[in-house]
Design an enzyme around this catalytic site. Structure first.
Site, PDB file in Angstrom:
ATOM      1  N   ASP A  33      59.346 -75.463  35.782  1.00 31.99           N
ATOM      2  CA  ASP A  33      59.017 -73.898  35.959  1.00 31.99           C
ATOM      3  C   ASP A  33      58.327 -73.593  37.199  1.00 31.99           C
ATOM      4  O   ASP A  33      57.415 -74.309  37.540  1.00 31.99           O
ATOM      5  CB  ASP A  33      58.220 -73.730  34.531  1.00 31.99           C
ATOM      6  CG  ASP A  33      58.403 -72.304  34.347  1.00 31.99           C
ATOM      7  OD1 ASP A  33      59.139 -71.487  34.788  1.00 31.99           O
ATOM      8  OD2 ASP A  33      57.491 -71.632  33.307  1.00 31.99           O
ATOM      9  N   ASN A  93      68.157 -68.387  29.507  1.00 28.01           N
ATOM     10  CA  ASN A  93      68.200 -67.830  30.999  1.00 28.01           C
ATOM     11  C   ASN A  93      69.374 -66.950  31.265  1.00 28.01           C
ATOM     12  O   ASN A  93      69.226 -66.271  32.321  1.00 28.01           O
ATOM     13  CB  ASN A  93      68.060 -69.044  32.045  1.00 28.01           C
ATOM     14  CG  ASN A  93      66.758 -69.861  31.946  1.00 28.01           C
ATOM     15  OD1 ASN A  93      66.816 -71.153  32.023  1.00 28.01           O
ATOM     16  ND2 ASN A  93      65.603 -69.254  31.921  1.00 28.01           N
ATOM     17  N   ARG A 123      55.147 -79.886  32.184  1.00 35.19           N
ATOM     18  CA  ARG A 123      55.621 -78.694  32.573  1.00 35.19           C
ATOM     19  C   ARG A 123      54.760 -78.356  33.679  1.00 35.19           C
ATOM     20  O   ARG A 123      53.586 -78.099  33.430  1.00 35.19           O
ATOM     21  CB  ARG A 123      55.565 -77.666  31.369  1.00 35.19           C
ATOM     22  CG  ARG A 123      55.971 -76.312  31.500  1.00 35.19           C
ATOM     23  CD  ARG A 123      56.214 -75.363  30.262  1.00 35.19           C
ATOM     24  NE  ARG A 123      56.877 -74.138  31.022  1.00 35.19           N
ATOM     25  CZ  ARG A 123      57.422 -73.512  30.213  1.00 35.19           C
ATOM     26  NH1 ARG A 123      57.799 -73.630  28.888  1.00 35.19           N
ATOM     27  NH2 ARG A 123      58.355 -72.352  30.603  1.00 35.19           N
TER      28      ARG A 123
HETATM   29  C1  IPE Z   1      62.120 -72.762  30.926  1.00 41.74           C
HETATM   30  O1  IPE Z   1      61.786 -72.000  31.820  1.00 41.74           O
HETATM   31  C2  IPE Z   1      63.800 -73.044  31.353  1.00 41.74           C
HETATM   32  C3  IPE Z   1      63.625 -74.010  32.484  1.00 41.74           C
HETATM   33  C4  IPE Z   1      62.832 -74.361  33.309  1.00 41.74           C
HETATM   34  C5  IPE Z   1      65.272 -74.012  33.295  1.00 41.74           C
HETATM   35  P1  IPE Z   1      61.772 -70.249  31.523  1.00 41.74           P
HETATM   36  O2  IPE Z   1      60.770 -69.817  32.942  1.00 41.74           O
HETATM   37  O3  IPE Z   1      63.086 -70.005  31.298  1.00 41.74           O
HETATM   38  O4  IPE Z   1      60.736 -70.236  30.297  1.00 41.74           O
HETATM   39  P2  IPE Z   1      60.132 -68.831  29.768  1.00 41.74           P
HETATM   40  O5  IPE Z   1      60.808 -67.675  29.594  1.00 41.74           O
HETATM   41  O6  IPE Z   1      58.787 -68.893  30.562  1.00 41.74           O
HETATM   42  O7  IPE Z   1      59.485 -69.404  28.272  1.00 41.74           O
HETATM   43  C1  IPE Z   2      62.215 -72.348  36.725  1.00 45.67           C
HETATM   44  O1  IPE Z   2      61.510 -71.344  37.404  1.00 45.67           O
HETATM   45  C2  IPE Z   2      63.581 -72.414  37.006  1.00 45.67           C
HETATM   46  C3  IPE Z   2      64.727 -71.909  35.928  1.00 45.67           C
HETATM   47  C4  IPE Z   2      64.299 -71.231  34.711  1.00 45.67           C
HETATM   48  C5  IPE Z   2      66.067 -71.882  36.063  1.00 45.67           C
HETATM   49  P1  IPE Z   2      61.402 -69.836  37.111  1.00 45.67           P
HETATM   50  O2  IPE Z   2      62.710 -69.149  37.728  1.00 45.67           O
HETATM   51  O3  IPE Z   2      61.375 -69.675  35.595  1.00 45.67           O
HETATM   52  O4  IPE Z   2      60.192 -69.271  38.013  1.00 45.67           O
HETATM   53  P2  IPE Z   2      59.103 -68.433  37.341  1.00 45.67           P
HETATM   54  O5  IPE Z   2      58.578 -68.905  35.654  1.00 45.67           O
HETATM   55  O6  IPE Z   2      59.772 -67.076  37.230  1.00 45.67           O
HETATM   56  O7  IPE Z   2      57.852 -68.536  38.091  1.00 45.67           O
HETATM   57 MG    MG Z   3      60.027 -69.827  34.402  1.00 41.95          MG
END
Ligand code: IPE
Ligand code: IPE
Ligand code: MG
Length: 240
Positions: free
Chosen positions: A17, A65, A185
């Site tokens: 993340d 997502n 995480r």
């Molecule tokens: C979790 O991250 C999913 C992945 C890393 C693919 P998100 O960014 O989607 O999670 P939330 O929305 O903060 O819970």
């Molecule tokens: C994780 O990074 C990648 C995916 C969920 C695909 P994010 O895109 O969630 O990054 P933040 O949480 O917005 O910083």
């Molecule tokens: Mg994220």
């Protein structure tokens, strides 16, 4: 650092993340963060190979997502395809056994085919079992397993009373893998976001504020060292 100096978890799960936050911090667009995230993943997979971690499962795209803007979803799907095409030879050389978990069949037919071909190509490899969670949700996985068991029961192939932990696990996308020992995480959020709900029942959690693209191999090794210091009691008494 060699594996003999570390207590290596059998199964590490990573919630990669913070790609967006990484990009924002550099005044870049979010997609630049996802690109940088792929480089980080390459390095962390190498650590898993070097340290002979049995299984590494990474969260690449959740069932939630899809709520993101179309352009970002499209970019991510293109990136997965590019990553697979570029990395599959090296993964195969490194004896990595690649597997995808989640609703892979609901991805584009081309990406689905590419994923299945990569699995087929590496299925006899005996090194790290590298699982990529794409269109994955822990609740969805449990529902699919429950439906499959219900269907088998209705056909008379499965006795409801015989359903125990092992039978349920055989119906999960992670069938045959050890339970998750450690969840990593990045980027400071302290939640599972629907990742591996069943498999993490006794996992150790390791959180860092570092965004995923900045997670270095050294930082990952620190997480593994920290894991080695944990007293895992599994409901019993002190284990050290
Ligand atoms: C979790 O991250 C999913 C992945 C890393 C693919 P998100 O960014 O989607 O999670 P939330 O929305 O903060 O819970
Ligand atoms: C994780 O990074 C990648 C995916 C969920 C695909 P994010 O895109 O969630 O990054 P933040 O949480 O917005 O910083
Ligand atoms: Mg994220």
């Amino acid at each position: 650092m060699t594996s003999t100096e570390l207590k290596i978890p059998a199964h590490v799960a990573i919630i990669m993340d913070g790609n967006g936050r990484w990009a924002r911090g550099k005044w870049l667009i979010r997609t630049a963060g996802h690109k940088a995230g792929v480089s980080a993943l390459k390095q962390i997979l190498k650590v898993a190979i070097d340290l002979k971690i049995e299984a590494l499962t990474v969260y690449a795209f959740s069932t939630e997502n899809w709520k993101r803007p179309h352009a970002e979803v499209d970019f991510l799907m293109g990136l997965f395809s590019e990553y697979l095409a570029k990395e599959i030879d090296e993964m195969d050389e490194d004896d990595v056994r690649l597997h995808f978990i989640g609703r892979i069949d609901e991805l584009s037919p081309a990406l689905c085919r590419q994923a299945r071909e990569a699995e087929e190509r590496t299925k006899a490899n005996t090194g790290v079992r590298f699982n990529v969670a794409m269109n994955y949700g822990g609740q969805d996985e449990l529902l699919r397993a429950m439906r499959a068991m219900a269907a088998e029961a209705a056909e008379g192939k499965l006795e409801p009373a015989s359903i125990d932990e092992a039978v349920l696990e055989e119906h999960l996308d992670t069938a045959g893998l050890p339970p998750v020992d450690m969840v990593v995480r990045t980027s400071g959020d302290l939640r599972l976001s629907n990742f591996l709900l069943w498999q993490t029942a006794y996992a150790e959690f390791w959180f860092t504020k570092t965004n995923w693209p900045d997670l270095t191999p050294a930082c990952f090794v620190e997480a593994l060292k920290d894991f080695g210091r944990r007293d895992r009691r599994f409901g019993g008494l002190k284990n050290k």
